[in-house]
Motif scaffolding. Structure first.
Motif, PDB file in Angstrom:
ATOM      1  N   GLU A  69       7.891 -12.545  10.722  1.00  0.00           N
ATOM      2  CA  GLU A  69       8.169 -13.931  10.355  1.00  0.00           C
ATOM      3  C   GLU A  69       6.927 -14.790  10.584  1.00  0.00           C
ATOM      4  N   GLY A  70       6.727 -15.711   9.659  1.00  0.00           N
ATOM      5  CA  GLY A  70       5.594 -16.616   9.778  1.00  0.00           C
ATOM      6  C   GLY A  70       4.303 -16.098   9.184  1.00  0.00           C
ATOM      7  N   TRP A  71       4.311 -14.888   8.650  1.00  0.00           N
ATOM      8  CA  TRP A  71       3.091 -14.360   8.027  1.00  0.00           C
ATOM      9  C   TRP A  71       2.856 -15.046   6.688  1.00  0.00           C
ATOM     10  N   PRO A  72       1.592 -15.207   6.275  1.00  0.00           N
ATOM     11  CA  PRO A  72       1.312 -15.802   4.956  1.00  0.00           C
ATOM     12  C   PRO A  72       1.933 -14.965   3.844  1.00  0.00           C
ATOM     13  N   LYS A  73       2.280 -15.662   2.746  1.00  0.00           N
ATOM     14  CA  LYS A  73       2.943 -14.990   1.632  1.00  0.00           C
ATOM     15  C   LYS A  73       2.042 -13.923   1.012  1.00  0.00           C
ATOM     16  N   TRP A  74       0.720 -14.197   0.920  1.00  0.00           N
ATOM     17  CA  TRP A  74      -0.170 -13.226   0.291  1.00  0.00           C
ATOM     18  C   TRP A  74      -0.245 -11.946   1.106  1.00  0.00           C
ATOM     19  N   ARG A  75      -0.158 -12.072   2.429  1.00  0.00           N
ATOM     20  CA  ARG A  75      -0.209 -10.876   3.272  1.00  0.00           C
ATOM     21  C   ARG A  75       1.062 -10.043   3.113  1.00  0.00           C
ATOM     22  N   MET A  76       2.205 -10.706   3.014  1.00  0.00           N
ATOM     23  CA  MET A  76       3.453  -9.979   2.817  1.00  0.00           C
ATOM     24  C   MET A  76       3.477  -9.286   1.457  1.00  0.00           C
ATOM     25  N   ARG A  77       2.895  -9.910   0.445  1.00  0.00           N
ATOM     26  CA  ARG A  77       2.844  -9.268  -0.868  1.00  0.00           C
ATOM     27  C   ARG A  77       2.010  -8.003  -0.825  1.00  0.00           C
ATOM     28  N   ILE A  78       0.906  -8.041  -0.096  1.00  0.00           N
ATOM     29  CA  ILE A  78       0.069  -6.845   0.037  1.00  0.00           C
ATOM     30  C   ILE A  78       0.841  -5.726   0.737  1.00  0.00           C
ATOM     31  N   LEU A  79       1.586  -6.086   1.782  1.00  0.00           N
ATOM     32  CA  LEU A  79       2.362  -5.078   2.495  1.00  0.00           C
ATOM     33  C   LEU A  79       3.439  -4.464   1.592  1.00  0.00           C
ATOM     34  N   VAL A  80       4.104  -5.304   0.812  1.00  0.00           N
ATOM     35  CA  VAL A  80       5.133  -4.785  -0.104  1.00  0.00           C
ATOM     36  C   VAL A  80       4.505  -3.860  -1.140  1.00  0.00           C
ATOM     37  N   MET A  81       3.343  -4.248  -1.658  1.00  0.00           N
ATOM     38  CA  MET A  81       2.662  -3.418  -2.654  1.00  0.00           C
ATOM     39  C   MET A  81       2.280  -2.070  -2.059  1.00  0.00           C
ATOM     40  N   LEU A  82       1.753  -2.056  -0.839  1.00  0.00           N
ATOM     41  CA  LEU A  82       1.377  -0.794  -0.191  1.00  0.00           C
ATOM     42  C   LEU A  82       2.609   0.047   0.138  1.00  0.00           C
ATOM     43  N   HIS A  83       3.699  -0.637   0.515  1.00  0.00           N
ATOM     44  CA  HIS A  83       4.920   0.096   0.845  1.00  0.00           C
ATOM     45  C   HIS A  83       5.457   0.852  -0.366  1.00  0.00           C
ATOM     46  N   ARG A  84       5.334   0.265  -1.543  1.00  0.00           N
ATOM     47  CA  ARG A  84       5.837   0.916  -2.747  1.00  0.00           C
ATOM     48  C   ARG A  84       5.013   2.137  -3.128  1.00  0.00           C
ATOM     49  N   ARG A  85       3.822   2.254  -2.582  1.00  0.00           N
ATOM     50  CA  ARG A  85       2.934   3.367  -2.937  1.00  0.00           C
ATOM     51  C   ARG A  85       2.590   4.227  -1.721  1.00  0.00           C
ATOM     52  N   LEU A  86       3.541   4.310  -0.801  1.00  0.00           N
ATOM     53  CA  LEU A  86       3.315   5.106   0.404  1.00  0.00           C
ATOM     54  C   LEU A  86       3.075   6.569   0.068  1.00  0.00           C
ATOM     55  N   ARG A  87       3.830   7.098  -0.889  1.00  0.00           N
ATOM     56  CA  ARG A  87       3.672   8.523  -1.221  1.00  0.00           C
ATOM     57  C   ARG A  87       2.272   8.821  -1.728  1.00  0.00           C
ATOM     58  N   LEU A  88       1.759   7.977  -2.602  1.00  0.00           N
ATOM     59  CA  LEU A  88       0.412   8.186  -3.120  1.00  0.00           C
ATOM     60  C   LEU A  88      -0.636   7.990  -2.028  1.00  0.00           C
ATOM     61  N   ILE A  89      -0.402   7.020  -1.142  1.00  0.00           N
ATOM     62  CA  ILE A  89      -1.341   6.786  -0.043  1.00  0.00           C
ATOM     63  C   ILE A  89      -1.385   7.997   0.888  1.00  0.00           C
ATOM     64  N   PHE A  90      -0.214   8.529   1.256  1.00  0.00           N
ATOM     65  CA  PHE A  90      -0.184   9.714   2.121  1.00  0.00           C
ATOM     66  C   PHE A  90      -0.855  10.907   1.450  1.00  0.00           C
ATOM     67  N   PHE A  91      -0.633  11.056   0.136  1.00  0.00           N
ATOM     68  CA  PHE A  91      -1.224  12.180  -0.575  1.00  0.00           C
ATOM     69  C   PHE A  91      -2.759  12.089  -0.564  1.00  0.00           C
ATOM     70  N   VAL A  92      -3.292  10.905  -0.849  1.00  0.00           N
ATOM     71  CA  VAL A  92      -4.746  10.720  -0.833  1.00  0.00           C
ATOM     72  C   VAL A  92      -5.294  10.921   0.573  1.00  0.00           C
ATOM     73  N   ALA A  93      -4.558  10.416   1.579  1.00  0.00           N
ATOM     74  CA  ALA A  93      -5.026  10.537   2.962  1.00  0.00           C
ATOM     75  C   ALA A  93      -5.046  11.980   3.441  1.00  0.00           C
ATOM     76  N   MET A  94      -4.223  12.848   2.852  1.00  0.00           N
ATOM     77  CA  MET A  94      -4.197  14.248   3.277  1.00  0.00           C
ATOM     78  C   MET A  94      -5.124  15.136   2.461  1.00  0.00           C
ATOM     79  N   ILE A  95      -5.261  14.860   1.161  1.00  0.00           N
ATOM     80  CA  ILE A  95      -6.003  15.804   0.323  1.00  0.00           C
ATOM     81  C   ILE A  95      -7.508  15.704   0.540  1.00  0.00           C
ATOM     82  N   TRP A  96      -8.025  14.497   0.793  1.00  0.00           N
ATOM     83  CA  TRP A  96      -9.473  14.387   0.918  1.00  0.00           C
ATOM     84  C   TRP A  96     -10.029  15.009   2.193  1.00  0.00           C
ATOM     85  N   PRO A  97      -9.415  14.837   3.354  1.00  0.00           N
ATOM     86  CA  PRO A  97      -9.909  15.586   4.526  1.00  0.00           C
ATOM     87  C   PRO A  97      -9.877  17.098   4.301  1.00  0.00           C
ATOM     88  N   LEU A  98      -8.822  17.569   3.597  1.00  0.00           N
ATOM     89  CA  LEU A  98      -8.745  19.006   3.315  1.00  0.00           C
ATOM     90  C   LEU A  98      -9.891  19.442   2.402  1.00  0.00           C
TER      91      LEU A  98
END
Length: 441
Positions: free
Chosen positions: A65-94
């Protein structure tokens, strides 16, 4: 031209089929099959992690609560792409580990998949800056397609197919490849224009030295200038000849001038209103039966909100050609008049004094501009007066303040024995004995 297009497409299709056969044959090699299996396993693992950590992340965001609207939008956008983020985070170290411990060829497919996933993620995040949903989808899918073709080294073939589907208008050759380039370039330029326009508008609205009407004019002018420049620069960048477009736009303009006279009139009237500063956001105006304050000035209409919560969209032309009462044009002071009458038996000097004191006792009536009361006539049943007083907040309403002053007069007259008469009538019956029957009318 149609036969050449079919021939080129056929040759490219044969080349792509040969490359596909070569790729499928390569999958029979153990290391290539292993890389495909590893990529599929990582994708499944990323999907499971998104299912596990997604609800936890969503619950965490709900308590921010109290966070700026632009910051919450970024979090929502990242949340919708968690699967792709996890995939990128795992494949490149490998991929990096495999490049260190084995041959580069044994991680080639994984590196291509990693590049593809990372590029898709970057494009998905970057296109969120585009406000228009349709344009955002177009740019996003075009970017994904182009990145995929680039990583698979198929850009030349795709460009040849798109460029072969073309037609000529005069000396200008238009193709699907040109259209794709135009959409991407104009989309990027429109995004930059929107960002610049938003930043400029914020700075203009913070400047107290610029009047509200001039602020609206500057913002509208900047938007037209930036978006117009983005459109024409985008066309020039992809090589479209604007000479023919200028002639065509002139012809279209003549047709629109006859068919859209009212629209053009409202647009011109809106510019005049902004320039002469006759009305501005926040002003209280009356136009016919409409009384309210101005919310915003648009290119075609003015938004007015009345006391009952209704929002009227008044065409700009009506404000130019009609009679408009601006209650707060040069200042906020508004004088109101109310009329009343008292009996002939009441002292008019006393009545005037009591009326002025009653008006000054009402909350919104200004004491800095004294109220006055004058006799305006001798009626059939009463001495008629006018009471004039000043307020400074017309947005608070006019009917309610008049009602409060009338109530104050009623209380003051009751306290001092001042009577408010009503008409008296006598009725005589023909042929009677001369007895008068008084009757109230």
């Amino acid at each position: 031209m149609g036969g050449d297009t079919i021939t080129i497409t056929h040759e490219i299709a044969l080349g792509l089929w040969a490359q596909a056969q070569l790729f499928l044959t390569g999958l029979l090699r153990p290391w290539n099959a292993y890389q495909v299996g590893i990529a599929v396993s990582l994708f499944i693992a990323a999907h499971v992690m998104a299912q596990v950590f997604g609800p936890m992340a969503r619950e965490w965001m709900r308590h921010r609560e109290g966070w700026p609207k632009w910051r919450m939008r970024i979090l929502v956008m990242l949340h919708r792409r968690l699967r792709l983020i996890f995939f990128v985070a795992m494949i490149w170290p490998l991929v990096w580990v495999m490049r260190e411990v084995t041959w580069p060829s044994r991680s080639y497919i994984l590196a291509a998949v990693g590049n593809l996933a990372f590029a898709w993620l970057v494009i998905a995040i970057a296109t969120r800056l585009i406000a228009n949903n349709f344009l955002r989808s177009m740019v996003r899918y075009a970017g994904w397609t182009w990145v995929t073709l680039s990583i698979l080294n198929l850009t030349d073939e795709a460009q040849a197919i798109l460029d072969s589907a073309a037609f000529e208008v005069g000396e200008t050759r238009l193709s699907l490849w040109l259209l794709v380039q135009a959409v991407i370039v104009i989309g990027v330029l429109f995004t930059m224009a929107r960002f610049t326009s938003t930043a400029t508008a914020a700075q203009v609205r913070k400047n107290d030295d610029i009047s509200p009407s001039m602020q609206v004019l500057v913002v509208k002018f900047m938007q037209v200038l930036l978006y117009g420049a983005a459109f024409f620069i985008g066309l020039r960048t992809v090589g479209v000849d604007l000479t023919g477009l200028a002639v065509l736009s002139g012809a279209i303009g003549v047709g629109l001038g006859f068919g859209l006279q009212k629209v053009v009139s409202n647009l011109v009237s809106g510019i005049i209103i902004l320039l002469d500063k006759s009305i501005k956001p926040g002003d209280v105006i009356s136009l016919g039966e409409t009384f309210g304050w101005i919310n915003s000035l648009g290119a075609r209409y003015v938004s007015i909100t009345t006391r009952d919560g209704r929002e009227y969209l008044i065409p700009n032309e009506d404000l130019i050609t009609g009679q408009v009462v601006n209650w707060s044009h040069s200042n906020d002071f508004v004088r109101l008049d109310i009329y009343f009458g008292t009996a002939y038996s009441d002292d008019p000097h006393k009545v005037r004094k009591i009326a002025i004191e009653a008006a000054n006792g009402v909350e919104r009536v200004l004491s800095s501009k004294p109220a006055v009361c004058h006799i305006v006539g001798f009626g059939d049943s009463s001495v008629d007066y006018i009471l004039r007083f000043w307020i400074r907040d017309p947005t608070g309403g006019l009917t309610n303040i008049r009602g409060n002053v009338y109530l104050a007069l009623w209380d003051a007259f009751q306290e001092h024995g001042i009577s408010i008469p009503f008409p008296q009538r006598e009725v005589r019956m023909l042929g009677d004995t001369g007895v008068e029957l008084p009757q109230d009318g």
